[in-house]
Design a protein around this motif. Structure first.
Motif, PDB file in Angstrom:
ATOM      1  N   ASP B 197       0.812  -1.220   0.000  1.00 33.95           N
ATOM      2  CA  ASP B 197       0.000   0.000   0.000  1.00 33.95           C
ATOM      3  C   ASP B 197       0.849   1.276   0.000  1.00 33.95           C
ATOM      4  N   LYS B 198       2.137   1.137   0.340  1.00 32.12           N
ATOM      5  CA  LYS B 198       3.006   2.319   0.326  1.00 32.12           C
ATOM      6  C   LYS B 198       3.744   2.491  -0.998  1.00 32.12           C
ATOM      7  N   LEU B 199       3.645   1.512  -1.878  1.00 33.09           N
ATOM      8  CA  LEU B 199       4.439   1.545  -3.108  1.00 33.09           C
ATOM      9  C   LEU B 199       3.862   2.508  -4.144  1.00 33.09           C
ATOM     10  N   PHE B 200       4.753   3.176  -4.846  1.00 33.31           N
ATOM     11  CA  PHE B 200       4.363   3.977  -5.994  1.00 33.31           C
ATOM     12  C   PHE B 200       5.435   3.770  -7.060  1.00 33.31           C
ATOM     13  N   GLY B 201       5.007   3.551  -8.287  1.00 28.95           N
ATOM     14  CA  GLY B 201       5.957   3.252  -9.360  1.00 28.95           C
ATOM     15  C   GLY B 201       6.339   4.472 -10.173  1.00 28.95           C
ATOM     16  N   LEU B 202       7.626   4.528 -10.539  1.00 26.13           N
ATOM     17  CA  LEU B 202       8.085   5.546 -11.492  1.00 26.13           C
ATOM     18  C   LEU B 202       8.564   4.820 -12.730  1.00 26.13           C
ATOM     19  N   THR B 203       8.186   5.352 -13.879  1.00 27.78           N
ATOM     20  CA  THR B 203       8.745   4.804 -15.103  1.00 27.78           C
ATOM     21  C   THR B 203       9.254   5.963 -15.962  1.00 27.78           C
ATOM     22  N   ILE B 204       9.858   5.648 -17.091  1.00 28.68           N
ATOM     23  CA  ILE B 204      10.581   6.663 -17.861  1.00 28.68           C
ATOM     24  C   ILE B 204      10.705   6.156 -19.289  1.00 28.68           C
ATOM     25  N   ASP B 205      10.766   7.058 -20.251  1.00 32.95           N
ATOM     26  CA  ASP B 205      10.958   6.624 -21.639  1.00 32.95           C
ATOM     27  C   ASP B 205      12.367   6.046 -21.808  1.00 32.95           C
ATOM     28  N   PRO B 206      12.479   4.932 -22.553  1.00 26.75           N
ATOM     29  CA  PRO B 206      13.789   4.292 -22.699  1.00 26.75           C
ATOM     30  C   PRO B 206      14.875   5.212 -23.275  1.00 26.75           C
ATOM     31  N   ASP B 207      14.542   6.122 -24.186  1.00 27.86           N
ATOM     32  CA  ASP B 207      15.625   6.970 -24.745  1.00 27.86           C
ATOM     33  C   ASP B 207      16.146   7.933 -23.692  1.00 27.86           C
ATOM     34  N   ARG B 208      15.236   8.471 -22.861  1.00 28.37           N
ATOM     35  CA  ARG B 208      15.697   9.347 -21.801  1.00 28.37           C
ATOM     36  C   ARG B 208      16.568   8.557 -20.813  1.00 28.37           C
ATOM     37  N   LEU B 209      16.139   7.333 -20.502  1.00 27.85           N
ATOM     38  CA  LEU B 209      16.888   6.501 -19.564  1.00 27.85           C
ATOM     39  C   LEU B 209      18.289   6.217 -20.103  1.00 27.85           C
ATOM     40  N   THR B 210      18.355   5.902 -21.378  1.00 27.90           N
ATOM     41  CA  THR B 210      19.652   5.668 -22.019  1.00 27.90           C
ATOM     42  C   THR B 210      20.553   6.889 -21.874  1.00 27.90           C
ATOM     43  N   ALA B 211      19.996   8.062 -22.135  1.00 34.55           N
ATOM     44  CA  ALA B 211      20.785   9.296 -22.033  1.00 34.55           C
ATOM     45  C   ALA B 211      21.308   9.486 -20.617  1.00 34.55           C
ATOM     46  N   ILE B 212      20.430   9.278 -19.629  1.00 35.53           N
ATOM     47  CA  ILE B 212      20.830   9.481 -18.229  1.00 35.53           C
ATOM     48  C   ILE B 212      21.888   8.456 -17.808  1.00 35.53           C
ATOM     49  N   ARG B 213      21.674   7.189 -18.186  1.00 29.95           N
ATOM     50  CA  ARG B 213      22.641   6.159 -17.784  1.00 29.95           C
ATOM     51  C   ARG B 213      23.985   6.342 -18.483  1.00 29.95           C
ATOM     52  N   ASN B 214      23.955   6.874 -19.698  1.00 33.06           N
ATOM     53  CA  ASN B 214      25.210   7.111 -20.401  1.00 33.06           C
ATOM     54  C   ASN B 214      26.080   8.166 -19.735  1.00 33.06           C
ATOM     55  N   GLU B 215      25.424   9.102 -19.029  1.00 36.60           N
ATOM     56  CA  GLU B 215      26.184  10.093 -18.268  1.00 36.60           C
ATOM     57  C   GLU B 215      27.013   9.405 -17.183  1.00 36.60           C
ATOM     58  N   ARG B 216      26.440   8.349 -16.624  1.00 35.96           N
ATOM     59  CA  ARG B 216      27.079   7.645 -15.521  1.00 35.96           C
ATOM     60  C   ARG B 216      28.067   6.586 -15.991  1.00 35.96           C
ATOM     61  N   LYS B 217      27.594   5.711 -16.900  1.00 36.14           N
ATOM     62  CA  LYS B 217      28.448   4.623 -17.384  1.00 36.14           C
ATOM     63  C   LYS B 217      28.389   4.592 -18.907  1.00 36.14           C
ATOM     64  N   PRO B 218      29.207   5.433 -19.534  1.00 37.82           N
ATOM     65  CA  PRO B 218      29.142   5.561 -20.989  1.00 37.82           C
ATOM     66  C   PRO B 218      29.395   4.221 -21.679  1.00 37.82           C
ATOM     67  N   ASN B 219      28.601   3.966 -22.724  1.00 41.20           N
ATOM     68  CA  ASN B 219      28.797   2.789 -23.579  1.00 41.20           C
ATOM     69  C   ASN B 219      28.737   1.437 -22.868  1.00 41.20           C
ATOM     70  N   SER B 220      28.059   1.404 -21.735  1.00 39.33           N
ATOM     71  CA  SER B 220      27.915   0.122 -21.035  1.00 39.33           C
ATOM     72  C   SER B 220      26.662  -0.599 -21.524  1.00 39.33           C
ATOM     73  N   ARG B 221      26.582  -1.882 -21.232  1.00 42.56           N
ATOM     74  CA  ARG B 221      25.357  -2.626 -21.519  1.00 42.56           C
ATOM     75  C   ARG B 221      24.204  -1.986 -20.726  1.00 42.56           C
ATOM     76  N   TYR B 222      24.507  -1.644 -19.462  1.00 39.52           N
ATOM     77  CA  TYR B 222      23.560  -0.986 -18.563  1.00 39.52           C
ATOM     78  C   TYR B 222      22.892   0.238 -19.213  1.00 39.52           C
ATOM     79  N   ALA B 223      23.666   0.977 -20.003  1.00 37.45           N
ATOM     80  CA  ALA B 223      23.148   2.209 -20.606  1.00 37.45           C
ATOM     81  C   ALA B 223      22.607   2.005 -22.019  1.00 37.45           C
ATOM     82  N   SER B 224      22.714   0.798 -22.545  1.00 36.96           N
ATOM     83  CA  SER B 224      22.287   0.564 -23.933  1.00 36.96           C
ATOM     84  C   SER B 224      20.778   0.699 -24.077  1.00 36.96           C
ATOM     85  N   TYR B 225      20.366   1.103 -25.255  1.00 35.32           N
ATOM     86  CA  TYR B 225      18.929   1.274 -25.478  1.00 35.32           C
ATOM     87  C   TYR B 225      18.188  -0.049 -25.283  1.00 35.32           C
TER      88      TYR B 225
END
Lengths: 272, 272
Positions: B197-225
């Motif tokens: 009952d306390k949970l709330f979900g956040l989601t995000i468009d995959p291209d935005r997520l890719t951009a944000i993750r690339n700032e942190r770990k460029p060219n990683s699998r983690y940041a891939s589209y």
């Protein structure tokens, strides 16, 4: 006498709430029950609001104060049927502004005022990440990228201040805790010496510090009054010796501390 | 055409800035150069402001817009000598409010409106500490004390949202990152099940997520589209399956996301 105040908006309600809070703060003798109601963006929601307002009027025996920033005329008309005293923020100011700017506002043409996603988003997230990554002296090799570095004893308010400046202004603020060792050496840690122009000191009254530290580590030496008093005194001496501007956070809110720091350091906000 | 706008206050300037920003946002065709000037609390500082305003008027070729929340009449009188278009926020609203409340405001008796330290301070610091201590699934055994638990993939905006809710509203919000493992198990981690009952979900468009993750770990699998798209899709499936309300953070500011979550979950702010 208790009186209800509503901050009503078709958006986040931040403008209505901020303005309403500071206007009501001018009436120190009256106790207000303040309720923020964001996203009132349909006639149905407005009708439900009217019921809430009228109920509060009945319970209080006096009509509530309504601060609103609603763009849609139809929704405002519904709200206006309530038994509340309406302060219609946009209507009041947009007409003189339209005249001065010789331009129609989105408001007067009936368009919503969502801020939405903008270029500020990444800047702000970056600043929050910077504050988190460079919190509590966690690392010092990114200080060249910092706008500011807050220094002070443990638990004097550095972290919330850095986070607030990041969130509100996009400022990249690191923070570094001064420890007993630094005080005994009577000098700044070498990681900070290079960036003396970015340093700003926070200090705090020893009793407040004792109270805060006791929340974390009850009955520890760390939280004792003697220790807190010693650390604060030594750090203030260090600030004076090293010519580091500082303020005492005890009687100020995080907003006030942040605003004062920006003025003192002449740092301009990055969010526009 | 560029036009300068000043937000001037004898305090933090937050009220003048917040109201000014949302009023100016209604004029989408005009570009404003916005400057906040807090702590203009003496006649001398007001005189220096007048010079700045008049200089901007000259450079722009048109007079600046001034939003002010200054209490002291003498200081306001100095500002009024400038070549700016003044929107005097307090003067406009306090007189009708005084009538309605049949009470004099501190403003009209010339007292400053510092918020200062108040009972909110500890509540807020506690909430910020709670967000930091319970960030990123760091620990889960304090979830009984949480007002909310945000869930979503890594880097979808959980941390800034939790910190904002803590700072602005005193809400205790934890956050928990859903990992590939959780998605493959097709179910919620056991630490979360108890607190559905306390949970709330956040989601995000995959291209935005890719951009944000690339700032942190460029060219990683983690940041891939491909990876981002997979994680977002699976997490949204999980939200639907488990009946967890969620919103897509891509097109909203942190303020908007926070306000929407409070409305959806019916959580009342703790700061008054």
């Amino acid at each position: 006498m208790k009186r209800t105040a509503f901050f009503i908006s078709d958006g986040t309600g931040i403008t209505a709430e901020t303005l309403g809070q500071s206007l009501l703060a001018q009436f120190e003798t009256i106790t207000f029950n303040k309720l923020t109601r964001p996203y009132i963006d349909s006639v149905e929601k407005a009708r439900a609001m009217v019921q809430q307002i009228d109920r509060a009027a009945e319970v209080d025996g006096v009509r509530p104060i309504i601060f609103d920033t609603i763009v849609n005329q139809e929704i405002r008309d519904v709200l206006a049927t309530s038994n509340g005293f309406m302060i219609d923020i946009f209507s009041t100011f947009l007409s003189p502004l339209e005249q001065e700017l010789t331009s129609h506002s989105s408001y007067s043409v009936g368009k919503s005022h969502s801020i939405g996603h903008n270029s500020n988003y990444m800047e702000r997230i970056e600043a929050v990440n910077f504050a988190l990554d460079n919190d509590d002296g966690a690392r010092t090799h990114y200080y060249d990228k910092a706008d500011l570095i807050l220094v002070g004893v443990s638990r004097c308010g550095k972290t919330p201040t850095c986070l607030y400046m990041a969130m509100q202004y996009g400022i990249r603020a690191a923070n570094y805790p001064l420890t007993e060792e630094d005080m005994e050496r009577l000098q700044l840690p070498s990681a900070l010496k290079k960036y003396k122009d970015k340093l700003f000191g926070l200090t705090i009254d020893p009793d407040r510090l004792t109270a805060i530290r006791n929340e974390r580590k009850p009955n520890s030496r760390y939280a004792s009054y003697a220790q807190c008093e010693f650390e604060v005194r030594e750090v203030e001496n260090l600030f004076r010796r090293e010519n580091i501007t500082y303020i005492n956070s005890t009687h100020f809110s995080v907003e006030e501390i942040s605003a004062k720091i920006l003025v003192e350091k002449g740092v301009e906000r990055r969010l526009k």
